[in-house]
Design an enzyme around this catalytic site. Structure first.
Site, PDB file in Angstrom:
ATOM      1  N   LYS A  13       0.827  -1.217   0.000  1.00 51.77           N
ATOM      2  CA  LYS A  13       0.000   0.000   0.000  1.00 51.77           C
ATOM      3  C   LYS A  13       0.858   1.264   0.000  1.00 51.77           C
ATOM      4  CE  LYS A  13      -2.275  -1.114   3.786  1.00 51.77           C
ATOM      5  NZ  LYS A  13      -1.779  -2.473   4.099  1.00 51.77           N
ATOM      6  N   ARG A  88      -8.798   0.115  10.086  1.00 51.22           N
ATOM      7  CA  ARG A  88      -8.370  -1.274  10.235  1.00 51.22           C
ATOM      8  C   ARG A  88      -9.346  -2.069  11.088  1.00 51.22           C
ATOM      9  NH1 ARG A  88      -2.411  -0.112   9.411  1.00 51.22           N
ATOM     10  NH2 ARG A  88      -1.344  -2.105   9.242  1.00 51.22           N
ATOM     11  N   ARG A 122      11.993  -6.512   2.389  1.00 52.37           N
ATOM     12  CA  ARG A 122      11.704  -5.073   2.428  1.00 52.37           C
ATOM     13  C   ARG A 122      12.625  -4.339   3.392  1.00 52.37           C
ATOM     14  NH1 ARG A 122       6.971  -1.365   2.423  1.00 52.37           N
ATOM     15  NH2 ARG A 122       7.215  -1.178   4.654  1.00 52.37           N
TER      16      ARG A 122
HETATM   17  P1  AMP Z   1       1.559  -0.065   8.893  1.00 51.04           P
HETATM   18  O1  AMP Z   1       2.817   0.648   8.609  1.00 51.04           O
HETATM   19  O2  AMP Z   1       0.344   0.577   8.296  1.00 51.04           O
HETATM   20  O3  AMP Z   1       1.616  -1.526   8.573  1.00 51.04           O
HETATM   21  O4  AMP Z   1       1.318   0.028  10.477  1.00 51.04           O
HETATM   22  C1  AMP Z   1       2.278  -0.439  11.381  1.00 51.04           C
HETATM   23  C2  AMP Z   1       1.621  -0.726  12.713  1.00 51.04           C
HETATM   24  O5  AMP Z   1       1.003   0.469  13.236  1.00 51.04           O
HETATM   25  C3  AMP Z   1       0.484  -1.745  12.681  1.00 51.04           C
HETATM   26  O6  AMP Z   1       0.936  -3.086  12.735  1.00 51.04           O
HETATM   27  C4  AMP Z   1      -0.318  -1.361  13.914  1.00 51.04           C
HETATM   28  O7  AMP Z   1       0.316  -1.821  15.106  1.00 51.04           O
HETATM   29  C5  AMP Z   1      -0.207   0.158  13.896  1.00 51.04           C
HETATM   30  N1  AMP Z   1      -1.324   0.749  13.131  1.00 51.04           N
HETATM   31  C6  AMP Z   1      -1.246   1.426  11.959  1.00 51.04           C
HETATM   32  N2  AMP Z   1      -2.457   1.822  11.555  1.00 51.04           N
HETATM   33  C7  AMP Z   1      -3.331   1.383  12.488  1.00 51.04           C
HETATM   34  C8  AMP Z   1      -4.739   1.449  12.630  1.00 51.04           C
HETATM   35  N3  AMP Z   1      -5.517   2.051  11.710  1.00 51.04           N
HETATM   36  N4  AMP Z   1      -5.304   0.880  13.735  1.00 51.04           N
HETATM   37  C9  AMP Z   1      -4.547   0.299  14.672  1.00 51.04           C
HETATM   38  N5  AMP Z   1      -3.216   0.162  14.590  1.00 51.04           N
HETATM   39  C10 AMP Z   1      -2.602   0.703  13.510  1.00 51.04           C
END
Ligand code: AMP
Length: 232
Positions: A13, A88, A122
């Site tokens: 994404k 999420r 990555r």
């Molecule tokens: P990402 O970089 O989007 O994969 O996010 C990394 C981490 O941040 C995730 O594994 C969650 O622990 C936290 N996180 C990011 N976005 C959310 C969300 N919308 N709701 C809850 N936790 C989030």
């Protein structure tokens, strides 16, 4: 135009968002990036979120929703934005509905094995966030960012054990959003199995086919801009 980039962790994404940001001049709002920024600067929010992130769990809705609410009120969102990593959970999606009208949800789909391979290789620049891959897109000098010279590292939460927890959280808490948005008729499924360095790569073209249509409508109906303001 307000769109949600949806999909399991590691599907790409963030990478797709970088391309789409250039094409459509939309703000890119990644809740994961916002948390990482807060952790880096050791803010109160960062301290609260860190333990959840390190364990591969979702940060509680209350914290995440208030952070998002604040972010989408910034000036750079006036011409529209892309949400990456939000919502999420169903309560997050419901909260979002009270703030804005989502135009389209692009759901990126890829086989779990493809995702695991992508994530294992990555790497990311600690300073500017540029994304690399050990096989497909290594930096010219190992561990050093081509763009800013920052340290290129593997995110803690992309190590195999933590990543598997994130996939579990996705399956249990996030996947139900596919049905949520499908019912609203704004869900578009995009096959994201092909890697970006493959000549057959078509993810961005597929996104454009959908988004160009929305953009035409958006430009035609200038009242949308006012609507965003009113809703915020
Ligand atoms: P990402 O970089 O989007 O994969 O996010 C990394 C981490 O941040 C995730 O594994 C969650 O622990 C936290 N996180 C990011 N976005 C959310 C969300 N919308 N709701 C809850 N936790 C989030």
């Amino acid at each position: 135009m307000k769109i949600v980039l949806f999909g399991p962790p590691g599907v790409g994404k963030g990478t797709y968002a970088s391309s789409l940001k250039t094409i459509y001049n939309l703000a890119h709002i990644s809740t994961g990036d916002l948390f990482r920024e807060n952790i880096k600067h050791q803010t109160e929010l960062g301290k609260k979120a860190k333990a959840f992130i390190d364990a591969g769990k979702l940060v509680p809705d209350e914290i995440t929703i208030s952070m998002l609410k604040y972010r989408i009120s910034a000036d750079d969102t006036k011409k529209g934005f892309m949400l990456d990593g939000f919502p999420r959970t169903i309560p997050q999606a419901e909260a979002l509905d009270t703030l804005i009208d989502v135009d389209a949800v692009l759901s990126f789909e890829a086989a779990e094995q493809t995702i695991l391979k992508r994530v294992e290789g990555r790497r990311i620049c600690r300073k500017c966030g540029m994304i690399y891959h050990t096989k497909n897109k290594p930096p010219l000098e190992e561990g050093v960012c081509d763009t800013c010279g920052g340290e290129v590292y593997q995110r803690e939460d992309e190590r195999r054990d933590v990543f598997e927890m994130r996939i579990k959280a996705y399956n249990e808490q996030t996947r139900p959003l596919i049905g949520y948005y499908d019912k609203k008729n704004i869900l578009y499924r995009i096959d994201a199995n092909t890697d970006m360095n493959n000549p057959e790569f078509h993810v961005i073209d597929d996104c454009r086919k959908i988004l160009d249509k929305y953009l035409r409508n958006y430009n035609r109906d200038s009242t949308n801009v006012e609507e965003i303001k009113d809703k915020k």
